[in-house]
Scaffold this active site. Sequence first.
Site, short mmCIF file in Angstrom:
data_model
loop_
_atom_site.label_atom_id
_atom_site.label_comp_id
_atom_site.label_asym_id
_atom_site.label_seq_id
_atom_site.Cartn_x
_atom_site.Cartn_y
_atom_site.Cartn_z
N LYS A 34 62.75 39.99 52.17
CA LYS A 34 64.16 40.84 51.48
C LYS A 34 65.17 41.15 51.94
O LYS A 34 64.55 41.11 53.75
CB LYS A 34 63.68 42.11 50.65
CG LYS A 34 62.51 42.19 49.28
CD LYS A 34 62.17 43.41 48.82
CE LYS A 34 61.33 43.52 48.11
NZ LYS A 34 60.84 44.17 47.39
N HIS B 252 58.79 41.30 49.21
CA HIS B 252 58.10 40.90 48.26
C HIS B 252 55.94 40.35 47.73
O HIS B 252 56.54 39.70 48.61
CB HIS B 252 58.75 40.89 46.68
CG HIS B 252 57.97 39.88 45.02
ND1 HIS B 252 57.91 41.36 44.54
CD2 HIS B 252 57.70 39.15 45.10
CE1 HIS B 252 57.00 41.08 43.71
NE2 HIS B 252 56.83 39.57 43.99
N ARG C 19 48.30 41.96 49.33
CA ARG C 19 49.61 43.27 48.46
C ARG C 19 48.26 43.83 49.79
O ARG C 19 49.05 44.88 49.57
CB ARG C 19 49.08 43.27 46.87
CG ARG C 19 49.41 42.26 46.07
CD ARG C 19 49.20 43.09 44.29
NE ARG C 19 50.10 44.43 44.33
CZ ARG C 19 51.12 44.50 44.41
NH1 ARG C 19 51.75 43.51 43.70
NH2 ARG C 19 51.54 45.04 43.43
N ARG D 243 54.98 47.32 55.31
CA ARG D 243 56.01 47.73 54.90
C ARG D 243 55.87 49.40 55.80
O ARG D 243 56.92 50.29 55.94
CB ARG D 243 55.27 48.52 53.73
CG ARG D 243 56.38 47.05 52.72
CD ARG D 243 55.27 47.46 51.23
NE ARG D 243 56.05 46.75 49.89
CZ ARG D 243 55.42 46.19 48.77
NH1 ARG D 243 54.64 46.75 48.25
NH2 ARG D 243 56.56 45.19 48.65
N PHE E 200 66.39 51.69 38.40
CA PHE E 200 66.56 51.30 39.19
C PHE E 200 67.36 49.87 39.83
O PHE E 200 66.99 49.43 40.50
CB PHE E 200 65.42 51.31 40.67
CG PHE E 200 64.16 51.14 40.41
CD1 PHE E 200 64.39 49.59 40.32
CD2 PHE E 200 62.90 52.06 39.57
CE1 PHE E 200 62.73 49.35 40.07
CE2 PHE E 200 61.82 51.17 39.12
CZ PHE E 200 62.02 49.65 39.62
N TYR F 174 63.07 39.60 38.97
CA TYR F 174 63.04 41.03 37.51
C TYR F 174 62.79 41.52 36.46
O TYR F 174 63.05 42.83 36.60
CB TYR F 174 63.56 41.99 38.50
CG TYR F 174 63.20 41.86 40.53
CD1 TYR F 174 61.81 42.78 40.33
CD2 TYR F 174 64.12 41.26 41.20
CE1 TYR F 174 61.37 42.62 41.84
CE2 TYR F 174 63.38 41.94 42.76
CZ TYR F 174 62.08 42.03 42.55
OH TYR F 174 61.82 42.38 44.04
N GLU G 73 56.79 32.71 39.67
CA GLU G 73 57.14 33.05 41.08
C GLU G 73 57.26 32.11 41.29
O GLU G 73 58.61 31.71 41.95
CB GLU G 73 56.85 34.40 40.98
CG GLU G 73 56.64 35.86 40.43
CD GLU G 73 55.74 37.08 40.94
OE1 GLU G 73 55.75 38.35 40.12
OE2 GLU G 73 55.45 36.62 42.49
N ASN H 235 62.23 47.63 50.93
CA ASN H 235 61.00 47.56 51.32
C ASN H 235 60.51 46.58 51.69
O ASN H 235 59.16 46.23 51.91
CB ASN H 235 59.84 48.47 50.07
CG ASN H 235 59.75 47.35 48.87
OD1 ASN H 235 60.63 46.55 49.11
ND2 ASN H 235 59.35 47.60 48.30
N THR I 173 54.20 50.60 47.36
CA THR I 173 55.71 49.96 47.52
C THR I 173 57.05 50.88 48.05
O THR I 173 57.48 50.42 48.85
CB THR I 173 55.87 49.92 45.21
OG1 THR I 173 55.38 48.78 45.58
CG2 THR I 173 57.24 49.54 45.08
#
Length: 138
Positions: A9, A115, A85, A102, A57, A49, A126, A112, A91
């Site tokens: 990100k 993704h 993950r 993270r 948010f 998203y 995705e 964070n 998260t």
Amino acid sequence: MSRTFSIIKPDATRRNLTGQINAVIEGAGLRIVAQRRIRMTREQAEQFYGVHKERPFFGELVAQMTSEPVVVQVLEGENAVPKYREIMGATNPENAAEGTIRKLFALNVGENSVHGSDSDENAAIEIAQFFSDDQIVG
Ligand code: CMP
């Protein structure tokens, strides 16, 4: 072998953390089989998203994801979705385990750093939003 979709990100690309995050990914045994640095459009972010559209948010999330470049990736390995993950961590970085991406790099729950897909089904959706089959070299 299975695949998952990853985004490095803007908070991470801005701080030149792409290489360090890729080192964690590769160190965990996941192979980066496609990767491209892009500036995400508002339409792409809103589509990506879409499940969060009603969340408070959402606007902030879309603004953040389109603010600066991101790196979109396809990762391949055994149990790629749960494995990624696990190495991403929770998260909210305050809850992320030691050694996770993270915990190491994230600034807060919005910024964070990465993704990762939450299921094989969503991974396929995705991946297809950003890559064609011939761009993925396993
Ligand atoms: P990601 O895995 O990309 O999926 C949805 C994103 O929404 C999540 O990571 C966070 O970056 C963001 N997010 C989740 N909860 C919040 C929150 N409470 N405030 C801001 N952003 C959030």
